[in-house]
Design a protein around this motif. Structure first.
Motif, mmCIF file in Angstrom:
data_model
loop_
_atom_site.group_PDB
_atom_site.id
_atom_site.type_symbol
_atom_site.label_atom_id
_atom_site.label_comp_id
_atom_site.label_asym_id
_atom_site.label_seq_id
_atom_site.Cartn_x
_atom_site.Cartn_y
_atom_site.Cartn_z
ATOM 1 N N GLY A 263 0.836 -1.154 0.029
ATOM 2 C CA GLY A 263 -0.075 -0.184 -0.166
ATOM 3 C C GLY A 263 0.959 1.171 0.003
ATOM 4 N N GLN A 264 0.531 2.055 0.991
ATOM 5 C CA GLN A 264 1.541 3.383 1.083
ATOM 6 C C GLN A 264 2.682 3.170 2.180
ATOM 7 O OE1 GLN A 264 1.241 6.148 -1.053
ATOM 8 N NE2 GLN A 264 -0.427 4.990 -1.848
ATOM 9 N N GLN A 265 2.690 1.792 2.609
ATOM 10 C CA GLN A 265 3.679 1.725 3.988
ATOM 11 C C GLN A 265 4.963 1.107 3.205
ATOM 12 O OE1 GLN A 265 1.491 -0.746 6.966
ATOM 13 N NE2 GLN A 265 3.406 -0.653 8.212
ATOM 14 N N TYR A 266 6.076 1.904 3.949
ATOM 15 C CA TYR A 266 7.397 1.427 3.395
ATOM 16 C C TYR A 266 7.783 0.096 4.293
ATOM 17 C CZ TYR A 266 12.333 1.608 2.780
ATOM 18 O OH TYR A 266 13.907 1.273 2.480
ATOM 19 N N MET A 267 8.139 -0.999 3.779
ATOM 20 C CA MET A 267 8.616 -2.067 4.374
ATOM 21 C C MET A 267 10.063 -2.286 4.515
ATOM 22 S SD MET A 267 6.082 -3.924 5.329
ATOM 23 C CE MET A 267 4.609 -2.574 5.663
ATOM 24 N N GLY A 268 10.733 -1.563 3.559
ATOM 25 C CA GLY A 268 12.387 -1.694 3.809
ATOM 26 C C GLY A 268 12.904 -2.009 2.521
ATOM 27 N N ILE A 269 14.259 -2.275 2.383
ATOM 28 C CA ILE A 269 15.028 -2.840 1.299
ATOM 29 C C ILE A 269 14.722 -4.129 1.169
ATOM 30 C CG2 ILE A 269 17.266 -2.957 0.164
ATOM 31 C CD1 ILE A 269 16.389 0.027 0.580
ATOM 32 N N ALA A 270 14.703 -4.598 0.066
ATOM 33 C CA ALA A 270 14.337 -6.170 -0.394
ATOM 34 C C ALA A 270 15.094 -7.064 -0.012
ATOM 35 C CB ALA A 270 14.032 -6.439 -1.999
ATOM 36 N N ASP A 271 16.512 -6.706 -0.159
ATOM 37 C CA ASP A 271 17.492 -7.588 0.438
ATOM 38 C C ASP A 271 17.694 -7.727 1.785
ATOM 39 O OD1 ASP A 271 18.120 -8.580 -2.209
ATOM 40 O OD2 ASP A 271 19.281 -6.721 -2.564
ATOM 41 N N LYS A 272 17.187 -6.574 2.466
ATOM 42 C CA LYS A 272 17.362 -6.473 3.945
ATOM 43 C C LYS A 272 16.119 -6.475 4.776
ATOM 44 C CE LYS A 272 21.546 -3.666 2.963
ATOM 45 N NZ LYS A 272 21.982 -2.138 3.012
ATOM 46 N N GLY A 273 15.523 -7.590 4.561
ATOM 47 C CA GLY A 273 14.368 -8.026 5.253
ATOM 48 C C GLY A 273 13.101 -7.179 4.932
ATOM 49 N N GLY A 274 13.069 -6.445 3.820
ATOM 50 C CA GLY A 274 11.741 -5.676 3.455
ATOM 51 C C GLY A 274 10.692 -6.692 2.954
ATOM 52 N N LEU A 275 11.232 -7.648 2.140
ATOM 53 C CA LEU A 275 10.281 -8.690 1.558
ATOM 54 C C LEU A 275 9.282 -9.278 2.797
ATOM 55 C CD1 LEU A 275 12.036 -9.925 -1.627
ATOM 56 C CD2 LEU A 275 9.825 -8.957 -1.435
ATOM 57 N N LYS A 276 10.357 -9.804 3.830
ATOM 58 C CA LYS A 276 10.056 -10.648 4.938
ATOM 59 C C LYS A 276 8.912 -9.726 5.479
ATOM 60 C CE LYS A 276 12.461 -14.411 5.692
ATOM 61 N NZ LYS A 276 11.598 -15.840 5.922
ATOM 62 N N ALA A 277 8.997 -8.582 5.718
ATOM 63 C CA ALA A 277 8.175 -7.531 6.349
ATOM 64 C C ALA A 277 6.981 -7.335 5.646
ATOM 65 C CB ALA A 277 8.852 -6.408 6.659
ATOM 66 N N ALA A 278 6.999 -7.209 4.206
ATOM 67 C CA ALA A 278 5.817 -7.363 3.309
ATOM 68 C C ALA A 278 5.116 -8.410 3.388
ATOM 69 C CB ALA A 278 6.405 -7.013 1.893
ATOM 70 N N GLU A 279 5.758 -9.665 3.484
ATOM 71 C CA GLU A 279 4.989 -10.848 3.687
ATOM 72 C C GLU A 279 4.055 -11.028 4.917
ATOM 73 O OE1 GLU A 279 7.564 -14.427 3.156
ATOM 74 O OE2 GLU A 279 5.984 -15.691 3.977
ATOM 75 N N SER A 280 4.680 -10.594 6.017
ATOM 76 C CA SER A 280 3.975 -10.465 7.297
ATOM 77 C C SER A 280 2.871 -9.542 7.219
ATOM 78 C CB SER A 280 4.868 -10.167 8.531
ATOM 79 O OG SER A 280 5.974 -10.768 8.485
ATOM 80 N N ARG A 281 2.906 -8.417 6.650
ATOM 81 C CA ARG A 281 2.094 -7.184 6.314
ATOM 82 C C ARG A 281 0.842 -7.803 5.467
ATOM 83 N NH1 ARG A 281 -1.225 -4.122 8.298
ATOM 84 N NH2 ARG A 281 -1.753 -2.353 7.211
ATOM 85 N N VAL A 282 1.243 -8.349 4.530
ATOM 86 C CA VAL A 282 0.130 -9.270 3.549
ATOM 87 C C VAL A 282 -0.878 -10.232 4.270
ATOM 88 C CG1 VAL A 282 -0.157 -10.422 1.670
ATOM 89 C CG2 VAL A 282 1.396 -8.264 1.403
ATOM 90 N N ARG A 283 -0.121 -11.001 5.212
ATOM 91 C CA ARG A 283 -0.765 -12.033 6.085
ATOM 92 C C ARG A 283 -1.582 -11.171 7.071
ATOM 93 N NH1 ARG A 283 1.849 -17.283 5.640
ATOM 94 N NH2 ARG A 283 3.873 -17.048 5.195
ATOM 95 N N GLU A 284 -1.206 -9.991 7.479
ATOM 96 C CA GLU A 284 -2.246 -9.264 8.375
ATOM 97 C C GLU A 284 -3.287 -8.748 7.691
ATOM 98 O OE1 GLU A 284 1.414 -7.561 11.031
ATOM 99 O OE2 GLU A 284 -0.110 -6.293 10.357
ATOM 100 N N ILE A 285 -3.169 -8.272 6.475
ATOM 101 C CA ILE A 285 -4.347 -7.524 5.892
ATOM 102 C C ILE A 285 -5.082 -8.634 5.349
ATOM 103 C CG2 ILE A 285 -5.034 -6.137 3.721
ATOM 104 C CD1 ILE A 285 -2.040 -4.771 3.997
ATOM 105 N N LYS A 286 -4.700 -9.891 5.031
ATOM 106 C CA LYS A 286 -5.512 -11.154 4.450
ATOM 107 C C LYS A 286 -6.395 -11.423 5.168
ATOM 108 C CE LYS A 286 -4.745 -15.635 2.497
ATOM 109 N NZ LYS A 286 -4.390 -16.620 3.482
ATOM 110 N N THR A 287 -6.248 -11.206 6.609
ATOM 111 C CA THR A 287 -7.035 -11.701 7.830
ATOM 112 C C THR A 287 -8.280 -10.810 7.605
ATOM 113 O OG1 THR A 287 -5.954 -10.257 9.187
ATOM 114 C CG2 THR A 287 -5.245 -12.644 9.496
ATOM 115 N N THR A 288 -8.410 -9.526 7.105
ATOM 116 C CA THR A 288 -9.438 -8.806 7.042
ATOM 117 C C THR A 288 -10.612 -9.009 5.870
ATOM 118 O OG1 THR A 288 -8.498 -7.188 5.647
ATOM 119 C CG2 THR A 288 -8.181 -6.807 7.959
#
Lengths: 150, 183
Positions: B117-142
């Motif tokens: 969305g508009q939320q910055y998760m980080g650099i892809a190589d430095k945990g950004g993708l992991k953070a994005a994955e967790s965030r998508v899991r959270e949103i998915k519950t809605t």
């Protein structure tokens, strides 16, 4: 000084059978592999994906498009222009066109180098959408999973 | 008067030597060794020529080692393009916007930034993708079951695949690619 051993030329016999066996095996193997490997699959560094599923059996008649690191789109060893890509995809789409929906069930495998720019893949996706191809497969490198594991 | 010398054929052989023009008799067989008859194979002298076979087998081995590697390590990620064409007759209130994962490429630092969305998760190589994955899991519950990947055209393809891979792990039902900007 030792005298050189005399060779009886009449009895000298080279064992050719195992060599011919192996050479024929090699020949057949190369004939099969070269066609598949050289015409379809380019030497690329594929991106890694743990969720990638094994490509077996590959769909019959599936088109394989390679995107090289420098952005060229290659099909069966030749570079495709955008128009060439469109024409080739249009031909491919006609093979499995569903008359009721107007969609083509033909799958396309995109093998892109991990360092290639995404816009090249986007070009292929756009052209696929134009000819109503919707089944896209993205090649990725993965460690072989044991069979039966999800 | 000197006597004329006799021709070689008429000369007397030396004692123990065969007469001229005849083959010398074969040497007596050695102890324990049977005399080989004509046409009989010499078993002791049979030598299997292994060199060409080993050459070819090694070639085969090397070729298989190289060829199998490419074949087994290659898999695929399934993706589908939208089947719909044009506008659908669906009310706007019923449509749920997909979870949008945006990838921004910085050519100077050669880093990929990840946004959900508009939320910055980080650099892809430095945990950004992991953070994005967790965030998508959270949103998915809605209740949102759709996700969309929007990557910059200059983005290296590996980041797009890594994002797609992360979204597949979240078990989102539909993953699509955002349309490219008009060229």
């Amino acid at each position: 000084m030792a005298r050189p051993r005399r060779v009886d030329e009449g009895e000298l016999r080279m064992e050719m059978t195992p060599m011919i066996d192996c050479v024929f095996q090699l020949l057949i193997f190369f004939m099969i592999c070269t066609e598949i490997a050289q015409s379809e699959l380019e030497m690329l560094v594929l991106p890694r994906a743990s969720e990638a599923v094994p490509d077996d059996p590959p769909e019959r008649g599936r088109m394989v498009l390679n995107v090289t690191k420098d952005g060229r789109i290659r099909w069966r060893g030749q570079d495709l222009t955008r128009q060439g890509l469109h024409d080739r995809l249009a031909l491919q789409a006609r093979l499995r066109l569903q008359r009721e929906t107007g969609l083509s069930d033909q799958a396309i495998l995109i093998r892109s180098d991990s360092e290639a720019e995404y816009r090249n893949v986007q070009t292929i996706l756009q052209e696929c959408a134009k000819v109503r191809i919707w089944k896209i497969e993205l090649a990725a490198a993965t460690a072989a999973k044991p069979k039966g594991r999800e | 008067m000197a006597t004329p010398e006799r021709p070689a054929s008429q000369r007397q052989p030396a004692p123990g030597q065969p007469p001229p023009g005849r083959k010398p008799p074969p040497p007596p067989p050695e102890e324990g060794k049977k005399k080989r008859r004509r046409g009989e194979p010499d078993i002791a002298g049979t030598d299997l020529n292994m060199t060409p076979m080993i050459d070819c087998v090694f070639q085969l081995l090397i070729f298989f080692m190289c060829a199998t590697k490419f074949k087994t390590l290659e898999g695929k990620l399934l993706a589908y393009l939208p089947k719909d064409k044009g506008l659908k007759n669906v009310k706007i209130e019923e449509q749920k916007l997909p979870i949008r994962v945006t990838l921004m490429w910085n050519a100077h630092t050669r880093q990929a930034k990840v946004y959900v969305g508009q939320q910055y998760m980080g650099i892809a190589d430095k945990g950004g993708l992991k953070a994005a994955e967790s965030r998508v899991r959270e949103i998915k519950t809605t209740g949102t079951e759709k996700a969309e990947i929007d990557a910059e055209p200059k983005m290296p393809f590996k980041y797009v695949v890594e994002t797609l891979n992360a979204l597949i792990r979240t078990r989102v039902k539909e993953i699509s690619f955002a349309a490219a900007p008009p060229s």
